[in-house]
Design an enzyme around this catalytic site. Structure first.
Site, mmCIF file in Angstrom:
data_model
loop_
_atom_site.group_PDB
_atom_site.id
_atom_site.type_symbol
_atom_site.label_atom_id
_atom_site.label_comp_id
_atom_site.label_asym_id
_atom_site.label_seq_id
_atom_site.Cartn_x
_atom_site.Cartn_y
_atom_site.Cartn_z
ATOM 1 N N ASP A 86 7.366 3.655 3.136
ATOM 2 C CA ASP A 86 7.740 4.805 3.958
ATOM 3 C C ASP A 86 9.274 4.779 4.113
ATOM 4 O O ASP A 86 9.999 5.367 3.326
ATOM 5 C CB ASP A 86 6.989 4.672 5.289
ATOM 6 C CG ASP A 86 7.173 5.849 6.212
ATOM 7 O OD1 ASP A 86 7.644 6.888 5.756
ATOM 8 O OD2 ASP A 86 6.835 5.737 7.407
ATOM 9 N N LYS B 23 6.666 7.518 -0.062
ATOM 10 C CA LYS B 23 7.103 8.780 0.550
ATOM 11 C C LYS B 23 8.599 8.889 0.288
ATOM 12 O O LYS B 23 9.402 8.393 1.083
ATOM 13 C CB LYS B 23 6.846 8.750 2.067
ATOM 14 C CG LYS B 23 5.376 8.675 2.465
ATOM 15 C CD LYS B 23 5.265 8.642 3.995
ATOM 16 C CE LYS B 23 3.860 8.479 4.470
ATOM 17 N NZ LYS B 23 3.777 8.259 5.938
ATOM 18 N N ASP C 167 0.840 -1.198 0.000
ATOM 19 C CA ASP C 167 0.000 0.000 0.000
ATOM 20 C C ASP C 167 0.877 1.251 0.000
ATOM 21 O O ASP C 167 0.654 2.183 -0.756
ATOM 22 C CB ASP C 167 -0.938 -0.008 1.223
ATOM 23 C CG ASP C 167 -0.204 -0.301 2.533
ATOM 24 O OD1 ASP C 167 0.973 -0.722 2.490
ATOM 25 O OD2 ASP C 167 -0.799 -0.115 3.605
HETATM 26 P P1 5GP Z 1 8.066 1.026 5.935
HETATM 27 O O1 5GP Z 1 8.487 -0.336 6.360
HETATM 28 O O2 5GP Z 1 8.320 1.321 4.459
HETATM 29 O O3 5GP Z 1 8.644 2.108 6.810
HETATM 30 O O4 5GP Z 1 6.515 1.146 6.202
HETATM 31 C C1 5GP Z 1 5.600 0.420 5.475
HETATM 32 C C2 5GP Z 1 4.335 0.182 6.265
HETATM 33 O O5 5GP Z 1 4.120 1.196 7.256
HETATM 34 C C3 5GP Z 1 3.118 0.260 5.359
HETATM 35 O O6 5GP Z 1 2.818 -0.995 4.805
HETATM 36 C C4 5GP Z 1 2.045 0.753 6.307
HETATM 37 O O7 5GP Z 1 1.454 -0.322 6.985
HETATM 38 C C5 5GP Z 1 2.771 1.603 7.320
HETATM 39 N N1 5GP Z 1 2.709 3.052 6.993
HETATM 40 C C6 5GP Z 1 3.711 3.841 6.545
HETATM 41 N N2 5GP Z 1 3.308 5.111 6.357
HETATM 42 C C7 5GP Z 1 1.987 5.120 6.703
HETATM 43 C C8 5GP Z 1 0.982 6.150 6.703
HETATM 44 O O8 5GP Z 1 1.189 7.321 6.355
HETATM 45 N N3 5GP Z 1 -0.274 5.762 7.092
HETATM 46 C C9 5GP Z 1 -0.564 4.484 7.486
HETATM 47 N N4 5GP Z 1 -1.822 4.240 7.837
HETATM 48 N N5 5GP Z 1 0.360 3.499 7.500
HETATM 49 C C10 5GP Z 1 1.624 3.810 7.105
#
Ligand code: 5GP
Length: 181
Positions: A107, A135, A104
């Site tokens: 980040d 992002k 989805d």
């Molecule tokens: P990463 O491992 O890339 O830091 O984060 C990925 C996961 O963090 C995504 O699959 C999601 O579940 C959560 N996440 C990251 N940013 C957001 C955000 O702005 N809103 C929400 N609801 N979940 C986020």
């Protein structure tokens, strides 16, 4: 619904459902070309990807399989805890297959990096990653995202699968937490 009020927080619309639908049609058309003659396995990362995954495979339209990983990293927090836990393994055999990892949102990139390492151990024929949202300013890990729906600012978003304390995943559009000025 142009904004959502949760307690003291106001979320404003960032991506209306029509814009999301149009972009998914484009992404699916691209995937149809890139996977012509193949039977890819779409691998969704639960929970956030379930709505995107559903709309994407319907638009894709060609023969494919689906499966899901379930990860936990954020708990109920708005920022990443920096630790990823695998809560559900795949049920399919990925060796020799063409995999499309469906996220989805990317980040920091930690979740995708974790999944890529996990999958590489099982020798698939190919692995690509599609994420509805990215992002770019938050990326910390060198995760390679092959298909991106939208690049967005480093702010907390909800809706279209994305939660706020496990709620609001069923909003049709994507909303962003309003910044105080
Ligand atoms: P990463 O491992 O890339 O830091 O984060 C990925 C996961 O963090 C995504 O699959 C999601 O579940 C959560 N996440 C990251 N940013 C957001 C955000 O702005 N809103 C929400 N609801 N979940 C986020």
């Amino acid at each position: 619904m142009e904004s959502v009020k949760i307690g003291e927080d106001v979320f404003e619309i960032l991506l209306p459902e029509e814009q999301i639908r149009a972009r998914i049609k484009e992404l699916a058309a691209r995937l149809r070309l890139d996977y012509a003659g193949k039977t890819p396995i779409f691998i969704g990362i639960l929970n956030g990807s379930f709505i995107f995954m559903s709309d994407l495979v319907k638009e894709f339209g060609d023969v494919c399989e689906i499966d899901f990983f379930k990860l936990s990293s954020y708990g109920d927090e708005l920022i990443s805890s920096g630790a990823v836990k695998l809560l559900k393994e795949l049920n399919c055999t990925v060796t020799g297959r063409d995999l499309i990892i469906v996220e989805d949102i990317v980040d920091t990139g930690l979740s995708i990096k974790f999944i890529e390492q996990l999958i590489a151990e099982h020798s698939p024929n190919s692995t690509r990653v599609i994420s509805l949202l990215l992002k770019p300013d938050s990326l910390k890990y060198d995760a390679k995202i092959d298909y991106i729906g939208f690049e967005i600012p480093s702010r907390y978003v909800i809706g279209y699968g994305l939660d706020y304390k496990q709620q609001y995943r069923n909003l049709r559009s994507i909303y962003v937490l309003r910044e105080e000025v």
